[in-house]
Write a protein that holds these residues in place. Structure first.
Motif, PDB file in Angstrom:
ATOM      1  N   VAL A 272      11.420  27.609 -27.645  1.00  0.00           N
ATOM      2  CA  VAL A 272      10.598  28.279 -26.953  1.00  0.00           C
ATOM      3  C   VAL A 272       9.531  28.028 -25.958  1.00  0.00           C
ATOM      4  N   ASN A 273       9.194  26.531 -26.033  1.00  0.00           N
ATOM      5  CA  ASN A 273       7.679  26.158 -25.327  1.00  0.00           C
ATOM      6  C   ASN A 273       8.047  26.202 -24.011  1.00  0.00           C
ATOM      7  N   ILE A 274       8.918  25.567 -23.784  1.00  0.00           N
ATOM      8  CA  ILE A 274      10.025  25.294 -22.443  1.00  0.00           C
ATOM      9  C   ILE A 274      10.868  26.643 -22.017  1.00  0.00           C
ATOM     10  N   ILE A 275      10.874  27.247 -22.795  1.00  0.00           N
ATOM     11  CA  ILE A 275      11.874  28.670 -21.486  1.00  0.00           C
ATOM     12  C   ILE A 275      10.474  29.770 -21.585  1.00  0.00           C
ATOM     13  N   ARG A 276       9.221  29.941 -22.233  1.00  0.00           N
ATOM     14  CA  ARG A 276       7.996  30.127 -22.060  1.00  0.00           C
ATOM     15  C   ARG A 276       8.092  29.925 -20.746  1.00  0.00           C
ATOM     16  N   SER A 277       7.440  28.977 -20.704  1.00  0.00           N
ATOM     17  CA  SER A 277       7.374  27.474 -19.144  1.00  0.00           C
ATOM     18  C   SER A 277       7.610  27.947 -18.205  1.00  0.00           C
ATOM     19  N   CYS A 278       9.525  28.385 -17.964  1.00  0.00           N
ATOM     20  CA  CYS A 278      10.344  28.143 -17.412  1.00  0.00           C
ATOM     21  C   CYS A 278      10.220  29.564 -16.534  1.00  0.00           C
ATOM     22  N   VAL A 279      10.052  30.233 -17.598  1.00  0.00           N
ATOM     23  CA  VAL A 279       9.511  31.781 -17.453  1.00  0.00           C
ATOM     24  C   VAL A 279       8.962  32.455 -16.774  1.00  0.00           C
ATOM     25  N   ILE A 280       7.505  31.499 -16.899  1.00  0.00           N
ATOM     26  CA  ILE A 280       6.245  31.597 -16.300  1.00  0.00           C
ATOM     27  C   ILE A 280       6.314  31.684 -14.561  1.00  0.00           C
ATOM     28  N   GLY A 281       6.960  30.099 -14.745  1.00  0.00           N
ATOM     29  CA  GLY A 281       7.218  29.440 -13.460  1.00  0.00           C
ATOM     30  C   GLY A 281       7.663  30.303 -12.637  1.00  0.00           C
TER      31      GLY A 281
ATOM     32  N   GLU B  96      -0.610  29.426 -21.660  1.00  0.00           N
ATOM     33  CA  GLU B  96       0.255  30.168 -22.926  1.00  0.00           C
ATOM     34  C   GLU B  96       0.256  29.531 -23.968  1.00  0.00           C
ATOM     35  N   SER B  97       0.670  28.201 -23.317  1.00  0.00           N
ATOM     36  CA  SER B  97       1.746  27.286 -24.683  1.00  0.00           C
ATOM     37  C   SER B  97       0.590  27.217 -25.513  1.00  0.00           C
ATOM     38  N   ARG B  98      -0.966  26.928 -25.055  1.00  0.00           N
ATOM     39  CA  ARG B  98      -1.784  26.478 -26.002  1.00  0.00           C
ATOM     40  C   ARG B  98      -2.176  27.821 -26.790  1.00  0.00           C
ATOM     41  N   ARG B  99      -2.149  28.741 -26.012  1.00  0.00           N
ATOM     42  CA  ARG B  99      -2.473  30.138 -26.376  1.00  0.00           C
ATOM     43  C   ARG B  99      -1.750  30.571 -27.842  1.00  0.00           C
ATOM     44  N   ALA B 100      -0.355  29.943 -28.096  1.00  0.00           N
ATOM     45  CA  ALA B 100       1.095  30.697 -28.844  1.00  0.00           C
ATOM     46  C   ALA B 100       1.133  29.295 -29.773  1.00  0.00           C
ATOM     47  N   SER B 101       0.484  27.956 -29.699  1.00  0.00           N
ATOM     48  CA  SER B 101       0.467  26.976 -30.656  1.00  0.00           C
ATOM     49  C   SER B 101      -0.364  27.066 -31.559  1.00  0.00           C
ATOM     50  N   LYS B 102       0.442  26.725 -32.805  1.00  0.00           N
ATOM     51  CA  LYS B 102      -0.642  26.949 -34.255  1.00  0.00           C
ATOM     52  C   LYS B 102      -1.326  25.552 -34.018  1.00  0.00           C
ATOM     53  N   GLU B 103      -1.560  24.970 -33.224  1.00  0.00           N
ATOM     54  CA  GLU B 103      -2.247  23.674 -33.251  1.00  0.00           C
ATOM     55  C   GLU B 103      -3.324  23.489 -31.963  1.00  0.00           C
ATOM     56  N   PRO B 104      -3.870  24.532 -31.533  1.00  0.00           N
ATOM     57  CA  PRO B 104      -4.644  24.542 -30.110  1.00  0.00           C
ATOM     58  C   PRO B 104      -5.307  23.073 -29.938  1.00  0.00           C
ATOM     59  N   GLU B 105      -5.694  23.340 -31.166  1.00  0.00           N
ATOM     60  CA  GLU B 105      -7.141  22.249 -30.598  1.00  0.00           C
ATOM     61  C   GLU B 105      -6.310  21.366 -30.341  1.00  0.00           C
ATOM     62  N   SER B 106      -5.135  21.083 -30.610  1.00  0.00           N
ATOM     63  CA  SER B 106      -4.734  19.669 -30.539  1.00  0.00           C
ATOM     64  C   SER B 106      -4.121  19.327 -29.189  1.00  0.00           C
ATOM     65  N   TYR B 107      -4.307  20.182 -28.084  1.00  0.00           N
ATOM     66  CA  TYR B 107      -4.103  20.490 -26.725  1.00  0.00           C
ATOM     67  C   TYR B 107      -5.975  19.787 -26.101  1.00  0.00           C
ATOM     68  N   GLY B 108      -4.754  18.913 -25.075  1.00  0.00           N
ATOM     69  CA  GLY B 108      -5.960  18.262 -24.282  1.00  0.00           C
ATOM     70  C   GLY B 108      -6.957  16.997 -24.891  1.00  0.00           C
ATOM     71  N   LYS B 109      -5.501  16.919 -26.526  1.00  0.00           N
ATOM     72  CA  LYS B 109      -5.865  15.335 -27.105  1.00  0.00           C
ATOM     73  C   LYS B 109      -4.427  14.679 -26.555  1.00  0.00           C
ATOM     74  N   GLY B 110      -3.548  14.789 -26.437  1.00  0.00           N
ATOM     75  CA  GLY B 110      -2.531  14.453 -26.277  1.00  0.00           C
ATOM     76  C   GLY B 110      -1.133  14.745 -26.808  1.00  0.00           C
ATOM     77  N   ASN B 111      -1.058  16.224 -26.509  1.00  0.00           N
ATOM     78  CA  ASN B 111      -0.043  16.976 -27.388  1.00  0.00           C
ATOM     79  C   ASN B 111       0.658  16.990 -26.120  1.00  0.00           C
ATOM     80  N   VAL B 112       2.019  16.798 -26.805  1.00  0.00           N
ATOM     81  CA  VAL B 112       3.426  16.404 -25.148  1.00  0.00           C
ATOM     82  C   VAL B 112       3.254  18.031 -25.343  1.00  0.00           C
ATOM     83  N   ASP B 113       3.813  18.720 -26.193  1.00  0.00           N
ATOM     84  CA  ASP B 113       3.771  20.020 -25.854  1.00  0.00           C
ATOM     85  C   ASP B 113       2.974  20.784 -24.676  1.00  0.00           C
ATOM     86  N   GLY B 114       2.075  20.399 -24.565  1.00  0.00           N
ATOM     87  CA  GLY B 114       1.303  21.120 -23.537  1.00  0.00           C
ATOM     88  C   GLY B 114       1.608  20.482 -21.986  1.00  0.00           C
ATOM     89  N   LEU B 115       1.791  19.039 -22.216  1.00  0.00           N
ATOM     90  CA  LEU B 115       2.689  18.007 -21.231  1.00  0.00           C
ATOM     91  C   LEU B 115       4.026  18.581 -20.729  1.00  0.00           C
TER      92      LEU B 115
END
Lengths: 151, 319, 512
Positions: C252-261, C282-301
């Motif tokens: 879902v993360n990949i598809i969402r990002s691709c559609v946005i792109g 958007e990825s951070r907003r949809a994530s269950k653990e938004p607080e881990s973004y910016g600290k090395g979450n591979v999903d953000g990358l």
């Protein structure tokens, strides 16, 4: 030396300085060109004011130099300033090689003691890296060299 | 390689024949190192595309490599001011120049940083006249339709173009004067966004260069072209003059060297560029360009002409 | 379809494969040098394609474009420097990962995301080009204004540290963006009497200054390199498969990002510069653990890298069908089409359909080749950065940065601006004003200003020209999105304040 800093007051003051620099250099602009910068500057003034108020009421105090050695930062910045002056007089290659050498040598002191050998290694690295990239940029990427008196 | 040497010889021969004394000797030691060809705009624009077309042919004729580099900013002014202040007047540094930019900017800005007459113009190598374009489904079939609407509805008609006080803008100002109308000119950054502006219906018409008229032939209608004679690539489009409007103008592109460059080197360069023009004209004319070769006094006549036609608008802008 | 099939054997010839491979490798190398953008890579490598036929030349440039955008991820991950503007968001999680010793994992994840993004973009280009092209022209001045404002609302979510400081950073970016010639009106503003300032503050110059210089200053202050060798996992034992599994386990993360792109890519002018930021947010907003973004979450990358590689092929849609460059590098491709006497438009898909399909397919092939080239190249770059002592690394980065900045527009003033902004950026970071909002302001300011003034101009004959801003459905939808974005960014903040929670809140991305 200042150890801690009221970051809200600092940010607010900085905002005011930037505001002033732009506001007093605005000159005459037609409404079409002036509308947008004016709006931004007004928002900036408001945000800066709010930051100053917050700085007095609920300040966010932080360490002024979280990274360690402030002296080395000052040296680096001074080096950049000298580089900028230097390229006008002795050209890009000489100034940059010197800057590289100076930075490498002074930073290497954190891990090794100074020695002639160390200085030679740093000098060699400076010549290779600066010369190498200079050649790549001018010869392969066809970037015109800096327009300064010397290359 | 043999082909290039023979071309080279031909170029030298032509140069010598054209410019009499001492040219042979001068040509022999010029150019002696690669030529720096500065484009004062972003890659991908018309100036860049043209320079890329010229590059290989220039290299053959001059016998040295020609390095095209870009120095965009300020509508060309950054490069022009840097060039006038720093370039070596030895013929190895050449820069693309445009009309009306180099006429307009120094009048309109206090800090343009260069002067129109601070160049030696080698040649104006081509011209793209302004054209008036409307969408294919537009109610305006002719220039007269459009003028009639604009006369009844002041400011309601929007005409898009590239830049402010650019060739496109000045032509709209001139049209307002000649046809006694009041329209709203909307500037865009460059020619790139213009197709979207017209196809999306964001502007009522475009005043743009002739290439866009050719490129978008199927989607738009070109009402008139601001040249003395019809454009070869748009044979069915009338000129403004034919329609009774005294509007002639567009963008000239050319080459300049710093003041003080020896005349024989300028001649060598001009010779090369006019020969290159012959070759790349085959590609450029169908795209809507008009190839020209105005050097020396003729080049300055064109500058003066533009100055006389438009300086009133530009000085108004300076106030 | 016939043309598609006819194109396949053409691009599978050995010389084409070598061309594409070389293009990807060259692009990757250039993209990983700070300051060398995709536009520049295309412009400097263009002469090499003169000797090639149209298809081979276009394939080479498409491959270079792909490679450059992807190469930007390397420096983003390894030295916190977006090599191209489109990888700003890659630094947010990529660099923390590298600092935790997970650089290879980050590079692999970025590679996988880029390959997937690239292929999805190419597929969309093949299948959806005509309908999407229609969408592209729907964005007029008013819509562009709202797109820019929507982008500016990202400041609110990018600066969870302090909203006021984020806003100040955004304002600084906006006002820096007004330096130079005004987009509507044509006057020079804030040049302080210096002719070279007519060119304004280029986005890339600011980007390099604000990201690279503070980083090397703080490396110098600490007296050691920022990256340390991984402790738990040696280079030799690094395993690619678990990363692959990790990445594709979140489709879902990949598809969402691709559609946005894809959507952002076809909006002409907005360009790829903000796609990755929007996808990241958007990825951070949809994530269950938004607080881990910016600290090395591979999903953000992954969000950032997949969206910006969709953009490469995605922005070709308005280019090939209408001749509208969706992103700055596309202008160069447009120039090349003209060099080869090709006119953008429907004929490109009919009369010269084999060529066009071949070009599109070659980009897909380039995307695939990023996998081996990227994984090998990434390891090489990582190792050399790791093995180089910091006292050589710092001045080397500095020299490359200076040369890159200069090369951008052949303008020495740009170097001064870059160094000045960098030093200022170092101190700004200390007081909590980060690079991301400033850069965002700089990217979007011109778009917002131009959209607004053009809209007002278009309504000159109306009683209230401002009403034109909400004239049609698309602009109303965008306006609603702006309100939504503001609410979703501000509400949680207000709520948590009411509840008296005085914790420091989530760490803002892109911070130390």
């Amino acid at each position: 030396m200042i150890q801690r800093i009221n970051s809200d007051l600092a940010a607010g003051a900085l905002g005011l300085v930037v505001f002033a620099v732009f506001w007093f250099n605005r000159g005459t602009l037609s409404p079409l060109s002036g509308m947008f910068p004016d709006a931004v500057l007004m928002v900036m003034l408001a945000v800066s004011g709010a930051l100053l108020v917050k700085g007095v009421l609920r300040a966010d105090i932080r360490p002024a130099f979280p990274d360690g050695n402030a002296g080395r930062v000052a040296l680096m910045i001074a080096g950049l300033g000298l580089w900028w002056l230097g390229i006008r007089y002795v050209g890009f290659l000489v100034t940059s090689t010197t800057l590289f050498f100076a930075i490498a040598l002074s930073l290497s002191r954190t891990v090794e003691t100074l020695s002639t050998r160390r200085a030679l290694v740093c000098a060699a690295a400076a010549v290779i890296v600066v010369g190498g990239f200079y050649l790549v940029f001018t010869q392969i990427l066809y970037i015109r060299p800096f327009r300064t008196p010397l290359p | 390689m043999t082909r290039s040497t023979s071309r080279l010889a031909a170029a030298f021969a032509a140069g010598a024949a054209a410019t009499a004394l001492s040219v042979g000797a001068a040509a022999a030691d010029f150019p002696e190192r690669p030529i720096d060809y500065v484009i004062p705009f972003d890659p991908g624009g018309e100036s860049d595309v043209t320079a890329r077309m010229q590059e290989p042919h220039l290299e053959e004729m001059l016998g040295v490599s020609v390095n095209v580099s870009h120095q965009p900013g300020g509508g060309g002014a950054v490069a022009w001011s840097e060039f006038q202040n720093n370039a070596e007047p030895d013929g190895h540094e050449i820069i693309g120049i445009n009309i009306p930019h180099i006429v307009g900017q120094p009048i309109q800005r206090d800090d343009a940083g260069y002067a129109t007459d601070g160049f030696e113009i080698v040649t104006w190598f081509h011209f793209t006249p302004n054209t008036l374009i409307v969408p294919a489904d537009s109610p305006y079939e002719t220039v007269d339709d459009l003028v009639a609407f604009a006369q009844e509805n002041p400011q309601a008609l929007t005409i898009g173009g590239s830049g402010t006080f650019s060739g496109n803008h000045l032509e709209v100002l001139r049209m307002e004067e000649v046809a006694d109308i009041d329209v709203t000119y909307i500037p865009f950054t460059g020619t790139g966004p213009l197709p979207a502006a017209i196809l999306g219906g964001h502007v009522g018409a475009l005043m743009t260069n002739s290439m866009l008229g050719v490129q978008m032939e199927d989607e738009i209608r070109t009402l008139a072209v601001a040249s003395e004679e019809r454009v070869p690539a748009l044979p069915d489009v009338p000129t403004f003059k034919e329609l009774g409007y005294d509007i002639v103008g567009g963008t000239y592109r050319g080459i300049a060297v710093p003041e003080g460059t020896p005349q024989e080197r300028i001649d060598t360069l001009r010779e090369a560029f006019s020969e290159v023009n012959e070759i790349i004209g085959e590609d450029q004319v169908p795209l809507g360009f008009i190839m020209t070769d105005y050097g020396g006094d003729e080049a300055w006549e064109i500058v003066d002409q533009v100055y006389n036609n438009y300086s009133a608008f530009l000085e108004d802008a300076d106030d | 379809m016939d043309m598609l099939l006819a194109a396949i054997p053409q691009i599978l010839q050995p010389h084409m494969l070598i061309t594409i491979f070389a293009g990807v490798a060259a692009g990757l190398l250039i993209g990983s040098l700070p300051g060398l953008t995709a536009t520049m890579a295309l412009a400097v490598l263009l002469p090499f394609t003169f000797g090639m036929d149209a298809l081979q030349g276009l394939a080479a440039l498409g491959a270079i474009y792909m490679g450059t955008i992807y190469g930007g991820a390397f420096t983003a991950i390894l030295i916190n420097t977006p090599g191209t503007p489109s990888s700003i968001a890659t630094t947010f999680d990529g660099y923390p990962m590298a600092k935790q010793g997970r650089a290879l994992e980050a590079i692999s994840a970025a590679t996988i995301a880029s390959v997937i993004g690239g292929i999805i973009g190419v597929t969309a280009l093949l299948v959806l080009a005509p309908p999407l092209a229609r969408l592209a022209v729907a964005f007029g001045p008013a819509e562009m204004f709202w797109v820019a404002v929507l982008g500016l609302t990202l400041i609110a979510s990018l600066s969870s540290d302090s909203l006021l400081k984020g806003a100040l950073g955004g304002c600084i970016g906006l006002i820096l963006g007004t330096i130079g010639v005004s987009p509507v009106g044509g006057e020079t503003r804030f040049t302080f009497g210096i002719p070279a300032m007519q060119g304004g503050v280029s986005l890339i110059v600011a980007l390099i200054g604000l990201f690279v210089i503070p980083e090397i200053l703080s490396m110098a202050a600490r007296g050691r390199a920022a990256l340390s060798a991984p402790s738990d996992m040696s280079l030799e034992r690094f395993n690619f498969l678990p990363v692959l599994r990790k990445v594709i386990s979140k489709p879902v993360n990949i598809i969402r990002s691709c559609v946005i792109g894809q959507v952002v890519a076809i909006i002409p002018g907005a360009g790829g510069n903000i796609t990755s930021l929007i996808a990241y947010n958007e990825s951070r907003r949809a994530s269950k653990e938004p607080e881990s973004y910016g600290k090395g979450n591979v999903d953000g990358l992954v969000a950032s890298e997949s969206s910006n590689n969709v953009m490469v092929a995605g922005s070709m849609i308005p280019l090939l069908t209408l001749g509208i460059p969706g992103a700055p590098p596309d202008a160069v491709i447009l120039g090349v089409l003209m060099l080869h006497g090709l006119r953008p438009g429907i004929e490109l898909f009919t009369e010269s359909g084999v060529l066009t399909n071949g070009f599109i397919l070659s980009m897909g092939l380039a995307a695939l080749m990023m996998l081996p080239v990227g994984l090998l190249g990434g390891r090489l770059v990582y190792r050399s950065i790791l093995k180089t002592p910091h006292y050589f690394l710092i001045p080397t980065i500095l020299i490359v940065t200076i040369l890159g900045t200069y090369a951008l527009r052949n303008n020495v003033t740009d170097v001064l601006i870059m160094l000045g902004m960098g030093v200022a950026g170092y101190f700004l970071r200390i007081i909590g004003i980060y690079a991301a909002p400033i850069v965002l302001g700089l990217i979007l300011g011109t778009i917002a200003e131009q959209g607004y003034t053009q809209t007002i101009l278009g309504g000159m004959a109306d009683a209230v020209p401002q009403l034109r801003l909400l004239d049609n459905v698309l602009s109303q939808i965008l306006f609603a999105l702006v309100l939504l974005a503001l609410l979703s960014a501000l509400l949680p903040r207000l709520l948590s304040r009411k509840q008296g929670i005085t914790g420091s809140g989530p760490t803002p991305p892109g911070n130390e």
